[in-house]
Design a protein around this motif. Structure first.
Motif, PDB file in Angstrom:
ATOM      1  N   ASP A 195      15.088   5.985  47.174  1.00 55.66           N
ATOM      2  CA  ASP A 195      14.420   5.284  48.388  1.00 55.66           C
ATOM      3  C   ASP A 195      13.148   5.126  48.785  1.00 55.66           C
ATOM      4  N   GLU A 196      12.626   6.331  48.538  1.00 50.82           N
ATOM      5  CA  GLU A 196      10.743   6.235  48.795  1.00 50.82           C
ATOM      6  C   GLU A 196       9.966   5.531  47.686  1.00 50.82           C
ATOM      7  N   GLY A 197      10.332   4.840  46.846  1.00 53.38           N
ATOM      8  CA  GLY A 197       9.898   4.186  45.793  1.00 53.38           C
ATOM      9  C   GLY A 197       9.956   4.616  44.279  1.00 53.38           C
ATOM     10  N   SER A 198       9.993   6.080  44.091  1.00 55.97           N
ATOM     11  CA  SER A 198      10.398   6.932  42.989  1.00 55.97           C
ATOM     12  C   SER A 198      11.141   6.453  41.930  1.00 55.97           C
ATOM     13  N   ARG A 199      10.303   6.148  40.256  1.00 55.19           N
ATOM     14  CA  ARG A 199      11.276   5.233  39.482  1.00 55.19           C
ATOM     15  C   ARG A 199      11.603   7.175  38.689  1.00 55.19           C
ATOM     16  N   VAL A 200      12.745   6.884  38.358  1.00 56.90           N
ATOM     17  CA  VAL A 200      13.728   8.278  37.504  1.00 56.90           C
ATOM     18  C   VAL A 200      14.118   7.430  36.804  1.00 56.90           C
ATOM     19  N   PRO A 201      13.531   7.805  35.582  1.00 59.09           N
ATOM     20  CA  PRO A 201      14.904   7.542  34.192  1.00 59.09           C
ATOM     21  C   PRO A 201      15.511   8.648  33.910  1.00 59.09           C
ATOM     22  N   VAL A 202      16.647   7.542  33.263  1.00 58.96           N
ATOM     23  CA  VAL A 202      18.737   8.111  33.220  1.00 58.96           C
ATOM     24  C   VAL A 202      18.594   8.032  31.393  1.00 58.96           C
ATOM     25  N   GLY A 203      18.629   9.206  31.263  1.00 58.13           N
ATOM     26  CA  GLY A 203      18.366   9.588  29.228  1.00 58.13           C
ATOM     27  C   GLY A 203      19.438   9.136  28.783  1.00 58.13           C
ATOM     28  N   GLN A 204      19.590   8.980  27.801  1.00 57.89           N
ATOM     29  CA  GLN A 204      20.803   8.066  26.668  1.00 57.89           C
ATOM     30  C   GLN A 204      22.153   9.750  26.585  1.00 57.89           C
ATOM     31  N   THR A 205      21.840  10.860  27.275  1.00 58.37           N
ATOM     32  CA  THR A 205      22.244  11.345  27.195  1.00 58.37           C
ATOM     33  C   THR A 205      23.736  11.808  28.159  1.00 58.37           C
ATOM     34  N   TYR A 206      23.051  11.192  29.349  1.00 59.11           N
ATOM     35  CA  TYR A 206      23.500  11.353  30.981  1.00 59.11           C
ATOM     36  C   TYR A 206      24.168   9.897  31.033  1.00 59.11           C
ATOM     37  N   ALA A 207      23.748   9.127  30.647  1.00 59.19           N
ATOM     38  CA  ALA A 207      24.582   7.424  30.398  1.00 59.19           C
ATOM     39  C   ALA A 207      25.243   7.381  30.775  1.00 59.19           C
ATOM     40  N   SER A 208      26.735   7.638  30.136  1.00 60.59           N
ATOM     41  CA  SER A 208      27.964   7.125  30.376  1.00 60.59           C
ATOM     42  C   SER A 208      28.594   8.095  31.110  1.00 60.59           C
ATOM     43  N   THR A 209      27.937   9.264  32.019  1.00 62.95           N
ATOM     44  CA  THR A 209      28.938   9.703  32.569  1.00 62.95           C
ATOM     45  C   THR A 209      28.086   9.392  33.766  1.00 62.95           C
ATOM     46  N   PHE A 210      27.430   8.800  33.972  1.00 65.17           N
ATOM     47  CA  PHE A 210      25.719   8.611  34.927  1.00 65.17           C
ATOM     48  C   PHE A 210      27.080   6.562  35.172  1.00 65.17           C
ATOM     49  N   ARG A 211      27.150   6.211  34.138  1.00 60.98           N
ATOM     50  CA  ARG A 211      28.254   4.822  34.590  1.00 60.98           C
ATOM     51  C   ARG A 211      29.249   5.637  35.070  1.00 60.98           C
ATOM     52  N   TRP A 212      29.975   6.238  34.681  1.00 66.13           N
ATOM     53  CA  TRP A 212      31.079   6.566  35.106  1.00 66.13           C
ATOM     54  C   TRP A 212      31.015   6.816  36.677  1.00 66.13           C
ATOM     55  N   ARG A 213      30.388   7.526  37.157  1.00 67.10           N
ATOM     56  CA  ARG A 213      30.463   8.312  38.585  1.00 67.10           C
ATOM     57  C   ARG A 213      30.003   7.110  39.201  1.00 67.10           C
ATOM     58  N   LEU A 214      29.444   6.091  38.953  1.00 69.37           N
ATOM     59  CA  LEU A 214      28.756   4.859  39.734  1.00 69.37           C
ATOM     60  C   LEU A 214      29.608   3.594  39.853  1.00 69.37           C
ATOM     61  N   GLN A 215      30.657   3.743  38.953  1.00 70.69           N
ATOM     62  CA  GLN A 215      31.298   3.155  38.032  1.00 70.69           C
ATOM     63  C   GLN A 215      30.704   1.215  38.185  1.00 70.69           C
ATOM     64  N   PHE A 216      29.705   1.257  36.757  1.00 73.01           N
ATOM     65  CA  PHE A 216      29.790   0.032  36.651  1.00 73.01           C
ATOM     66  C   PHE A 216      29.346   0.269  35.105  1.00 73.01           C
TER      67      PHE A 216
END
Length: 216
Positions: A195-216
């Motif tokens: 929201d405040e403009g920062s850019r945060v990476p999603v690492g490969q280790t966490y990418a699949s879990t992140f996609r599952w949590r946000l359903q995309f």
């Protein structure tokens, strides 16, 4: 994950829980470490299988932090547990579980305290954008500015509500409600625009879990 690495990890979490807390560590299918307390003893023996309906089982199955009460039908006595999965080199290798008696579940924090150059400031969860591990400190990006917090990211994973915060990188935990946009990056990963403009990476280790949590 081996036993030599478990004890130091547990020591770093002890201050987050009541004094009489038992701790267990498991691989993906069996317990490999158990330290009972005087208040609650599940009589776990290293080598015992991780059975369904335990907190450890649900943490391993979901690959995310899990907290719940468990009835006496599993171990013979009821307990409250909090379990966090352990991921190494992009693979789930086990979980670490804190066990307390029912009714002694640690109270969930409603705020995080941020240290800044003029002192300390309590910050509500809703005002926290993300936490970053940088130069051996934990930094908080909030609506009130940037400062540090005394806990490590591993400790914050235990403390923060899993429905609001998610570990997206070995160096970042983000507030899901503060993500403005998700942009694709190389190697099947993503960059989060906060929201405040920062850019945060999603690492490969966490990418699949992140996609599952946000359903995309």
């Amino acid at each position: 994950m081996d036993q030599s690495s478990i004890a130091p990890l547990i020591d770093s979490f002890k201050e987050l829980f009541p004094k009489e807390t038992s701790f267990a560590a498991a691989s993906t299918d069996a317990f490999i470490y158990y330290k009972p307390s005087r208040s609650v003893d599940l009589s776990i023996t290293p080598g015992d299988r991780v059975v369904q309906d335990t907190v450890s089982y649900h943490s391993l199955a979901s690959k995310k932090k899990t907290s719940r009460h468990v009835s006496r039908h599993v171990f013979g006595i009821p307990y409250y547990g909090t379990s966090v999965p352990i991921i190494q080199k992009n693979e789930l290798v086990g979980c670490l579980t804190a066990i307390t008696v029912p009714g002694e579940a640690p109270e969930e924090l409603k705020i995080l305290t941020m240290e800044h150059e003029n002192g300390w400031k309590p910050v509500p969860y809703s005002d926290v954008s993300y936490m970053e591990a940088y130069e051996r400190k934990t930094w908080m990006q909030t609506s009130a500015g940037r400062g540090t917090n005394k806990f490590t990211l591993h400790q914050l994973e235990w403390l923060l509500p899993e429905d609001t915060f998610i570990r997206c990188h070995r160096s970042f935990i983000v507030n899901l409600n503060k993500i403005r946009d998700i942009q694709p990056d190389s190697h099947s990963t993503f960059t989060l625009i906060m929201d405040e403009g920062s850019r945060v990476p999603v690492g490969q280790t966490y990418a699949s879990t992140f996609r599952w949590r946000l359903q995309f």
